[in-house]
Design an enzyme around this catalytic site. Structure first.
Site, short mmCIF file in Angstrom:
data_model
loop_
_atom_site.label_atom_id
_atom_site.label_comp_id
_atom_site.label_asym_id
_atom_site.label_seq_id
_atom_site.Cartn_x
_atom_site.Cartn_y
_atom_site.Cartn_z
N ASP A 1 69.37 22.79 32.80
CA ASP A 1 70.48 22.88 33.43
C ASP A 1 71.11 24.60 33.17
OD1 ASP A 1 70.68 22.40 30.81
OD2 ASP A 1 72.64 22.28 30.70
N THR B 1 68.13 11.99 31.93
CA THR B 1 68.26 12.30 30.44
C THR B 1 69.69 12.48 29.86
OG1 THR B 1 67.72 14.59 30.47
CG2 THR B 1 65.99 13.16 30.68
N ASP C 1 65.42 23.09 24.66
CA ASP C 1 66.52 23.50 23.73
C ASP C 1 66.55 24.93 24.67
OD1 ASP C 1 67.03 21.91 21.30
OD2 ASP C 1 64.84 22.02 21.30
C1 LIG Z 1 67.80 19.86 24.50
S1 LIG Z 1 66.96 18.63 23.82
C2 LIG Z 1 66.50 17.70 25.32
C3 LIG Z 1 66.09 16.24 25.26
C4 LIG Z 1 65.65 15.37 26.20
N1 LIG Z 1 64.45 15.91 26.81
C5 LIG Z 1 66.81 15.26 27.16
O1 LIG Z 1 66.77 15.69 28.46
O2 LIG Z 1 68.05 14.68 27.00
C6 LIG Z 1 65.27 19.19 23.57
C7 LIG Z 1 64.44 18.48 22.74
O3 LIG Z 1 63.11 19.09 22.50
C8 LIG Z 1 62.67 18.91 21.50
N2 LIG Z 1 61.47 20.02 21.15
C9 LIG Z 1 61.71 21.31 20.86
N3 LIG Z 1 60.78 21.71 20.55
C10 LIG Z 1 59.78 20.91 20.61
C11 LIG Z 1 58.32 21.03 20.52
N4 LIG Z 1 57.60 22.13 20.10
N5 LIG Z 1 57.63 19.72 20.70
C12 LIG Z 1 58.30 18.70 21.02
N6 LIG Z 1 59.53 18.59 20.97
C13 LIG Z 1 60.22 19.80 21.08
C14 LIG Z 1 63.88 19.03 20.56
O4 LIG Z 1 63.61 18.49 19.12
C15 LIG Z 1 64.90 18.25 21.25
O5 LIG Z 1 64.95 16.82 20.83
#
Ligand SMILES: C[S@@+](CC[C@H](N)C(=O)[O-])C[C@H]1O[C@@H](n2cnc3c(N)ncnc32)[C@H](O)[C@@H]1O
Length: 236
Positions: free
Chosen positions: A177, A215, A141
């Protein structure tokens, strides 16, 4: 917490790095996957870490990879299917994403994925030193607002935790990105002497390696005209 990331956490607690955990209410099939498949594949962090981490898997695996924030699970599922000798641990607090992976585990009979449906930092504390040969944090994120920058998941603390669990010669892959986040990642890596950025030419970080499937978030970036950075580090 609201979707803006403003909650009442104190500064001494670990800051929440993810947004919402739930989307729409679960359908009957999703609720069934959650109730029946998740208990089978979830990692029990209250249990002692098994002496050999491979014992976490019912299939025979020779190494363990860890994906943090797998989102919809495209990369995790691809890697699990293409690397059956590897045990894959995926961490994701967003329920809809977890359900997608549970669905794939169920319908495609995937035996080499274990899931932590919560914060990956809990798993990092639980894993023994040197137990992982590859780790992935793909398109975390972005937390673009200045007041939220401290919520970015990739920071010196996370990289230190990853360096601890990675085996010598193991690899860490980071993708983003967001140019400013790539800078955050590289600056954090400068603090971590156990991680060596492997890029020698610009193409080494501009081009996605063939064994790094796209992804959902990367596909969105492409649609919106943004290029991505693919950063690979060796544990030294
Ligand atoms: C922007 S999304 C990207 C998802 C995937 N990696 C992609 O590239 O499509 C970031 C993901 O990281 C997860 N996330 C954020 N902090 C996290 C943490 N501390 N542990 C595990 N997942 C986490 C969020 O819930 C979210 O689904």
């Amino acid at each position: 917490m609201n979707d803006d990331g403003d909650d009442e956490q104190s500064d001494t607690e670990e800051l929440r790095s993810f947004g919402r955990r739930h989307g729409r209410p679960m359908s009957a099939r999703q609720a069934k996957l959650w109730a029946t498949v998740l208990p089978r594949v979830a990692i029990d962090l209250k249990s002692a870490t098994p002496a050999g981490t491979a014992a976490l898997f019912t299939s025979s695996v020779s190494e363990i990879w860890l994906e943090i924030g797998f989102g919809g699970g495209e990369h995790l599922i691809w890697q699990a299917l293409h690397n059956p000798h590897v045990g894959h641990i995926g961490c994701e607090p967003f329920r809809d994403g977890v359900i997608k992976v549970l669905d794939a585990i169920d319908t495609r009979a995937i035996a080499n994925i274990r899931v932590h449906a919560d914060d990956a930092r809990d798993v990092l504390r639980w894993l023994p030193e040197g137990s992982i040969t590859r780790a992935f944090v793909l398109f975390p994120d972005p937390w673009p607002k200045r007041k939220h920058l401290k919520r970015r998941l990739v920071n010196p603390t996370l990289l230190a935790a990853l360096a601890r669990v990675l085996r010598l010669g193991g690899q860490l892959r980071l993708g983003t990105d967001i140019g400013d986040y790539a800078r955050t990642m590289l600056m954090a890596a400068q603090h971590e002497t156990r991680l060596h950025w492997q890029a020698e030419t610009a193409n080494d970080w501009r081009k996605r390696p063939l064994d790094w499937p796209q992804t959902r978030y990367e596909a969105k970036a492409v649609r919106e005209g943004r290029n991505s950075c693919y950063l690979q580090f060796e544990r030294i």
